[in-house]
Design an enzyme around this catalytic site. Structure first.
Site, PDB file in Angstrom:
ATOM      1  N   ASP A  41       0.869  -1.192   0.000  1.00 50.19           N
ATOM      2  CA  ASP A  41       0.000   0.000   0.000  1.00 50.19           C
ATOM      3  C   ASP A  41       0.899   1.233   0.000  1.00 50.19           C
ATOM      4  OD1 ASP A  41      -3.232   0.224   1.334  1.00 50.19           O
ATOM      5  OD2 ASP A  41      -2.065   1.990   0.768  1.00 50.19           O
ATOM      6  N   THR A  45      -4.756   6.621   0.469  1.00 53.91           N
ATOM      7  CA  THR A  45      -6.073   6.604   1.125  1.00 53.91           C
ATOM      8  C   THR A  45      -6.150   5.501   2.182  1.00 53.91           C
ATOM      9  OG1 THR A  45      -7.098   5.208  -0.582  1.00 53.91           O
ATOM     10  CG2 THR A  45      -7.264   7.597  -0.877  1.00 53.91           C
ATOM     11  N   GLY A  46      -5.233   4.569   2.161  1.00 51.76           N
ATOM     12  CA  GLY A  46      -5.148   3.545   3.204  1.00 51.76           C
ATOM     13  C   GLY A  46      -4.488   4.137   4.444  1.00 51.76           C
ATOM     14  N   LYS A 115       1.313 -13.652 -12.988  1.00 57.41           N
ATOM     15  CA  LYS A 115       1.785 -14.515 -14.091  1.00 57.41           C
ATOM     16  C   LYS A 115       3.169 -15.082 -13.769  1.00 57.41           C
ATOM     17  CE  LYS A 115       2.791 -14.052 -19.044  1.00 57.41           C
ATOM     18  NZ  LYS A 115       4.080 -13.332 -19.172  1.00 57.41           N
ATOM     19  N   TYR A 155     -12.446   6.738 -12.540  1.00 59.29           N
ATOM     20  CA  TYR A 155     -12.566   5.494 -11.768  1.00 59.29           C
ATOM     21  C   TYR A 155     -13.253   4.425 -12.612  1.00 59.29           C
ATOM     22  CZ  TYR A 155     -13.806   2.503  -7.746  1.00 59.29           C
ATOM     23  OH  TYR A 155     -13.962   1.466  -6.859  1.00 59.29           O
TER      24      TYR A 155
END
Ligand code: UDP
Length: 321
Positions: A41, A45-46, A115, A155
């Site tokens: 993170d 916003t976290g 992947k 968004y």
């Protein structure tokens, strides 16, 4: 060398946005289910507070990094949950380019990681893919009504691109991918000031400030409690289903009804005032969860009032702290 000692047989999950509202609850659930979690993170916003209780837990690591830049994780990875993104309309209006980048470049990097590690990939997509919907309730096969150049387009279109590149990795690289379309969710660890309707109304009601209903309040939303949402996502991650699945609570209400319920539950004397409706604000939103019921045996369980009470307790604790 990996992030954890190689001797453990526990599966390793990377959670981008792991310090966010949903990412932190997801990390908790994964650890409870016997996974080891690497949360990534950039904390725009976290918040470190959301994962403070996991500090020192030997099944949890945190990396501060912006996943729109190349993601390097040493060692074993079995699952990549891509949950990083600003997610409230106010946040993505303030952060339009980071929002576009994390949905596009961040998703590409997270898919590349999956992947490389031959990991399962789970995309946090959104009901915003349906835009201001012309089909109601929204089924997964509805293609949506999105304004690409409007303020919410940063968004909506980023998440639509994220779905497209996820399906391309599934089809072209045979990656095991899942897509969850998340509807309005609420609960502890939402940011008090993220501008979304749940924290906004609760904090206004608790502070005896006017409750700000946008427009005439006739627009509808359907609110899912966070533990129900996380349970649906966990089941989807463990499933072998690759098309998008709506996870949300179909209990729909108008925003005016919602405001009145918050006033009633808090016992607040706040008045309701009207503010202009933001551009392109969807008029209705409610998930059709037939697919989740059938494929995952999932449906929401929490009742609205208890969920709101838990959320209120959290906000009161935060204010006291
Ligand atoms: N809303 C409101 N007052 C507020 C914040 C939001 O009336 O202080 C309305 C908003 O216009 C929308 C609904 O509540 O119709 C849900 O808004 P939110 O920002 O939570 O997320 P959205 O569902 O629009 O993504």
């Amino acid at each position: 060398m990996g992030m954890f000692e190689a001797t453990s047989s526990k599966k390793v999950a990377v959670v981008t946005g792991g310090a966010g509202f949903l990412g932190s609850h997801l990390s908790d659930r994964l650890i409870t289910e016997g996974f080891r979690v690497i949360a990534i993170d950039n904390s725009i916003t976290g918040s470190a507070d959301n994962i403070a209780h996991l500090a020192g837990n030997q099944d949890f690591k945190f990396i501060r990094h912006n996943v729109s830049d190349f993601i390097f994780v040493p060692g074993r990875v079995d699952y990549v949950f891509h949950f990083a993104s600003p997610a409230s309309p106010i946040d993505y209006l303030e952060l339009p380019i980071p929002t576009l980048k994390v949905g596009a470049l961040g998703t590409h990097n997270a898919l590349g990681l999956a992947k490389e590690k031959k990991a399962v990939f789970i995309l946090a997509s959104t009901s915003e893919c349906y835009g201001d919907p012309l089909v109601h309730p929204q089924t997964e096969d509805y293609w949506g009504n999105v304004n690409p150049i409007g303020p919410r387009g940063v968004y909506d279109e980023a998440k639509r691109f994220a779905e497209a590149i996820t399906m391309a990795y599934h089809r072209h690289h045979s990656l095991d991918t899942k897509i969850v379309r998340i509807f309005n969710t609420y609960g502890p660890r939402m940011r008090l000031k993220d501008g979304r309707v749940v924290p906004a109304f609760i904090s206004q009601a608790l502070n005896q400030e006017p409750v700000t209903v946008f427009g005439d309040g006739s627009q509808t939303r359907s609110f899912c409690y966070v533990s129900d949402l996380i349970d649906g996502i966990f089941r989807l991650a463990m499933s072998d289903y690759h098309e998008p699945v709506n996870i949300g609570n179909p209990r729909e209400m108008t925003i005016l009804e919602f405001a009145n319920k918050i006033l009633q539950i808090t016992g607040s004397k706040s008045e309701i005032i009207k503010k202009p409706l933001p551009k392109d604000d969807p008029k209705v939103r409610r998930p059709d969860i037939t697919r989740a019921r059938k494929i995952l045996g999932w449906e929401p369980k929490a009742d609205f009032e208890s969920g709101i009470r838990e959320t209120i307790l959290y906000f009161k604790d935060r204010k006291a702290a």
